[in-house]
Enzyme design. Structure first.
Site, PDB file in Angstrom:
ATOM      1  N   LYS A  70       0.828  -1.204   0.000  1.00 35.10           N
ATOM      2  CA  LYS A  70       0.000   0.000   0.000  1.00 35.10           C
ATOM      3  C   LYS A  70       0.865   1.257   0.000  1.00 35.10           C
ATOM      4  CE  LYS A  70      -4.441  -0.901   2.193  1.00 35.10           C
ATOM      5  NZ  LYS A  70      -5.305  -0.723   3.340  1.00 35.10           N
ATOM      6  N   ARG A  71       1.947   1.192   0.739  1.00 36.47           N
ATOM      7  CA  ARG A  71       2.817   2.365   0.882  1.00 36.47           C
ATOM      8  C   ARG A  71       3.445   2.810  -0.443  1.00 36.47           C
ATOM      9  NH1 ARG A  71       6.592   0.190   4.111  1.00 36.47           N
ATOM     10  NH2 ARG A  71       5.008  -1.217   4.907  1.00 36.47           N
TER      11      ARG A  71
END
Ligand code: GLU
Length: 481
Positions: free
Chosen positions: A247-248
């Site tokens: 996600k990052r």
């Protein structure tokens, strides 16, 4: 031959990113190709991670991409239910059978006791294997007690449809937990029972499961199950190519791309191209070409890098293939247009003219407002557009004013058709003795207050005579101020 049945078996975390959806795409393509069946199975045995509404997100995502499942929750087939938490009696039935046949044993040792055994192995400089520490006299297993598989160590050689010929020695085979104390099965147990019971012919999943293959094969053999075809797809890597995409690193939910105006055909093309090609230079594949040409043995074995620029390029390519009326229909949502469009410009024919102009450089629909505001309203004069312009900053305001006046004098005679404007703009290069990079940049800035626009003649034609000439006057006034 058995008919092909593949499955996508996500855990319901309420979010499908590029990696999850690619894990669905490969088995979906294999099923389509063979005229087989694509099954959705929800793996919710880890109740702590459960997110409500997750199935709706999956449906919306796969529906958007046109990857509907043939059997699954609310699409009943002959092998339901398709949610693991609803299949618990089945796992318990198999567990009981394994316990009765001596293929598994109750393991009621506490986590601390197991930890001590691990430390014992460590102190002996041995890899910990649960099978070296089987309890001497296990209790008779009952639901509520953890149940552990009693493995039969051996060497395995097998073929992975993506990774090729693989093998592992007996040290890779070990006892593992089948049923937890909460009476839920582990993934390791449940997926094998389900794949067998659901007649799955191809198990295609992420590389994170490949290390467990010898253990799984040992369980298939203990149960007398045939092995399906296995294919472990390489990870999708972050843009830097060094770690798994998370996600990052911008692993957005797929529905976010839908909402930003990406085309499903482009997304499908992009996902398939993450780690796969057909052996030629071809990069753009339609859905039917993918179904025809995809093969697991052409999936590359190393990680595929997630490159959003490539997705933008592909989406732009797919956008250019649309007719202007298709483009209009697909962009007919308030989010894709500037806010507060005056009513005289808020109609399909004017918007279609604008779209036809920007189609060439459009990469996704949510960028339409930033590319088109000046077609709908006059923007305030931005003097930095000239003062920071590489060519224009060399001229005095008087020189620029002279060029704009010559432009006005000529364009006032135009009918403002793109063809007529093109001729006049070329004449103006002669009249002013300037290069296009100077004169056209100046006219573009004056009439759009933007650093870039589609072709100038077409842009002026859409903006129209009255507004174009007014905007040039306003720029002249600003230069005098
Ligand atoms: N539930 C597993 C996951 O989400 C599925 C793995 C598999 O396809 O067997 O990773």
């Amino acid at each position: 031959m058995k008919s092909v049945r593949t499955r996508f078996a996500p855990s319901p975390t309420g979010y499908l990113h590029v990696g999850n959806v690619r894990a669905a795409l490969f088995p979906w393509l294999i099923a389509q190709q063979a005229g087989g069946t694509f099954v959705l199975r929800i793996e919710d045995t880890d109740q702590a991670r459960e997110v409500s509404g997750a199935i709706d997100v999956m449906r919306e995502t796969l529906q958007w991409l046109g990857m509907e499942w043939d059997e699954g929750p609310d699409k009943p087939g002959d092998f339901g239910p398709y949610v693991q938490s609803e299949r618990r009696t089945l796992y318990l039935k198999w567990a009981q059978r394994m316990a009765d046949e001596g293929l598994a044993y109750a393991d009621i040792r506490t986590p601390d006791e197991l930890k001590a055994l691990r430390e014992d192995a460590k102190s002996k400089k041995q890899a910990f294997l649960a099978r070296n520490y089987r309890p001497d006299q296990p209790q008779t297993w009952q639901p509520g007690m953890p149940l552990r598989f009693k493995s039969t160590p051996q060497t395995y050689a097998w073929n992975d449809a993506i990774m090729g010929e693989l093998s592992a020695g007996p040290e890779a085979v070990d006892d593992f937990i089948l049923i937890k104390s909460d009476q839920f099965p582990t993934y390791n147990f449940a997926h094998i029972i389900d794949d067998h019971e659901m007649n799955i012919t191809h198990v295609i999943r992420g590389l994170e499961y490949i290390a467990s293959m010898p253990k799984y094969l040992n369980l298939y053999d203990a149960l007398g199950f045939d092995w399906p075809v296995f294919g472990h797809a390489p990870h999708i890597m972050a843009p830097d190519g060094k770690k798994k995409l998370s996600k990052r690193d911008g692993a957005k939910g797929i529905l976010q791309y839908r909402d930003d105006g990406f085309l499903p055909a482009a997304m499908l093309n992009f996902l398939a191209s993450l780690g796969w090609n057909d052996g030629t230079e071809q990069e753009i594949f339609s859905r039917s070409e993918l179904i025809e040409k995809f093969s697991l043995d052409r999936v590359q074995r190393s990680g595929a890098r997630f490159d959003e620029q490539r997705l933008l390029w592909m989406n732009g390519t797919w956008i250019r293939r649309l007719s202007t009326s298709e483009l209009y229909d697909l962009t007919d949502k308030p989010a894709f247009w500037p806010q507060g469009i005056p009513s005289e410009y808020d109609n399909s024919s004017y918007k279609t003219e604008v779209l036809a102009l920007i189609q060439e450089r459009l990469k996704f629909f949510a960028e339409i407002p930033s590319l088109t505001t000046y077609f709908f309203r006059d923007l305030p004069i931005d003097s930095t557009l000239i003062s920071t312009h590489k060519q224009l900053k060399k001229f005095t305001p008087e020189e620029l004013t002279t060029m704009l006046r010559q432009t006005q004098a000529n364009l006032v005679k135009s009918d403002f058709s793109a063809v007529d404007l093109q001729g006049r703009l070329n004449d103006l290069l002669q009249e002013t003795g300037q290069k296009p990079a100077v004169l056209f940049s100046l006219i573009r800035i004056a009439t759009t207050q933007a650093a870039a626009s589609p072709g100038l003649a077409g842009t002026l034609a859409v903006i129209g005579k009255e507004r174009s000439l007014q905007r040039i006057s306003a720029q002249i006034d600003a230069l005098a101020a």
